[in-house]
Scaffold this active site. Structure first.
Site, PDB file in Angstrom:
ATOM      1  CD  GLU A   1     -12.461  -8.595   4.848  1.00 44.43           C
ATOM      2  OE1 GLU A   1     -12.221  -9.745   4.448  1.00 44.43           O
ATOM      3  OE2 GLU A   1     -11.830  -7.604   4.483  1.00 44.43           O
TER       4      GLU A   1
ATOM      5  CD  GLU B   1      -1.287  11.471  18.779  1.00 41.87           C
ATOM      6  OE1 GLU B   1      -0.533  11.521  19.769  1.00 41.87           O
ATOM      7  OE2 GLU B   1      -1.227  10.546  17.940  1.00 41.87           O
TER       8      GLU B   1
ATOM      9  CD  GLN C   1      -2.575   1.196   2.663  1.00 40.62           C
ATOM     10  OE1 GLN C   1      -1.965   1.287   3.722  1.00 40.62           O
ATOM     11  NE2 GLN C   1      -3.888   1.084   2.626  1.00 40.62           N
TER      12      GLN C   1
END
Length: 415
Positions: A261, A394, A143
């Site tokens: 999923e 965060e 990715q």
């Protein structure tokens, strides 16, 4: 008409009562029977593998075997080699996989992320070209999203794609790319219209890792691992036919996910936390070279009890979200709650394990007296990144603040 029966499954997720139809029962039985036939031999071969390259090759071979049985991507439609598995069947599949120690697939990033995107947004030609080798492990994918200046604020990415005839010329840098060294292809976000607003002008592009101009540089971490890489792209030529969806509409393309999923992903985290806790308890009961046991220290026993409570909270929150999905509803913000809390629990568990090892706990791999071969020092180093990878703490807090407390979005999010 298929009737529903109640079945109980005992696992690290606790005792689960699952309403199972005849189709669910048949699914679970078929998966278990298939594993009886194929899994023992693969376990033996993996145990005998003496190098990372051999294990990687076996991982691809295992994926090919699972694909032949239509087990590699059970949520994909049957026409593409999947099983159209329901959320309940995914749960049964995952529980059995964890219980039987099914090896991970080499191409799981492509199967879980890129494959569903191609099925939803790809052209017939793209699906025909990419899905089959993605399914059986011939092509492993990575990715290409995060960049040095665009991690949490991904829409700020600066990797550019300039149209040159029928091609894109891609220049930029991707960072923290998992498994890039072993990957054949990368699905990447590329800014193709620099004048468009922040979330516009981005395209979803399929990039071959062996293309001219692709430079993969492994990143050695403080743990000694190099599972991530920086990927540098210098005028990499990619045909426009490798753009998934419309040009400049990549932000919407990337939002395609499999909701069921997402809800079930917590189980991997939960099972890993439970395994770590059990191993920590075993470490506490084991005398160190001086004959001392951490289990005899009341303060450490209290910390073990608190760790058990924390792991149980991760389980209960995940099951709450799973119950929504099994009832036909969309998963809620519980996913962010599990991620936020679970990643801190993971860090605390490894800190506890170091302390359970006493003065020997910080010994690294190779040291004669290192508890469990030095795995706890290694694990502690690795988990320093737990609150960063896959969405920082965060960001998870922002999601919870916006979706539960109704707080406004951060100004930078829409800048």
């Amino acid at each position: 008409m298929a009737h529903s029966t109640k079945a109980s499954a005992q696992s690290a997720l606790g005792e689960l009562d699952i309403d199972m139809s005849d189709a669910d029962t048949a699914f679970a039985d078929e998966w278990s029977t298939w594993l009886d036939t194929h899994l023992p031999a693969m376990h033996s071969r993996l145990a005998e593998a003496d190098s990372a390259a051999t294990k990687a090759a076996l991982s691809r071979e295992w994926q090919s075997l699972m694909a032949a049985g239509k087990w590699a991507a059970i949520t994909w439609p049957s026409e593409f080699g999947g099983r159209n598995a329901t959320a309940r069947q995914q749960l049964l599949f995952y529980l059995t996989s964890a219980d039987r120690r099914v090896p991970p697939l080499a191409g799981r990033i492509g199967l879980n992320l890129c494959g569903p995107t191609l099925i939803a947004h790809g052209t017939p030609e793209q699906r025909q070209r990419f899905l089959s080798p993605m399914l059986d492990g011939r092509h492993v994918w990575c990715q290409g999203f995060s960049e040095p200046g665009a991690g949490s604020d991904l829409a700020s990415l600066r990797t550019r794609g300039v149209i040159d005839g029928d091609d894109l010329l891609i220049t930029g840098q991707k960072i923290w790319t998992s498994g890039a060294q072993q990957s054949d292809w990368m699905f990447a976000l590329v800014r193709t219209d620099p004048d468009a607003p922040k979330r516009h002008g981005i395209s979803f592009v399929l990039v071959p890792m062996n293309a001219d101009g692709v430079d993969i540089r492994p990143i050695r971490q403080m743990s000694g691992d190099a599972g991530f890489s920086g990927v540098f792209l210098d005028e990499v030529r990619v045909p426009l036919t490798n753009v998934v969806g419309k040009l400049n509409d990549g932000w919407n393309v990337t939002r395609t996910t499999l909701a069921n999923e997402r809800a079930i992903l917590f189980m991997g985290q939960q099972l890993a936390l439970t395994a770590t806790l059990r191993k920590s308890i075993a470490l506490a009961k084991t005398p160190d070279p001086h004959g001392n046991r951490a289990a005899d220290d009341p303060e450490l026993r209290d910390r073990i009890a608190q760790a058990w409570i924390d792991v149980e909270l991760v389980r209960l929150n995940g099951m709450r979200n799973l119950a929504k999905v099994l009832s036909g509803n969309e998963p809620g913000p519980e996913g962010s709650m599990s991620k936020l809390f679970g990643q801190h629990v993971e860090q605390h568990l490894h800190e506890l394990a170091l302390d359970l090892g006493g003065e020997f706990g910080i010994l690294d791999r190779g040291a004669a007296d290192a508890p469990d071969g030095g795995k706890w020092a290694l694990g502690w180093l690795r988990t320093r990144a737990s609150t960063i990878g896959g969405g920082t703490s965060e960001i998870q807090r922002n999601v919870l603040a916006e979706r539960i407390l109704g707080q406004p979005r951060d100004p930078w999010a829409d800048a």
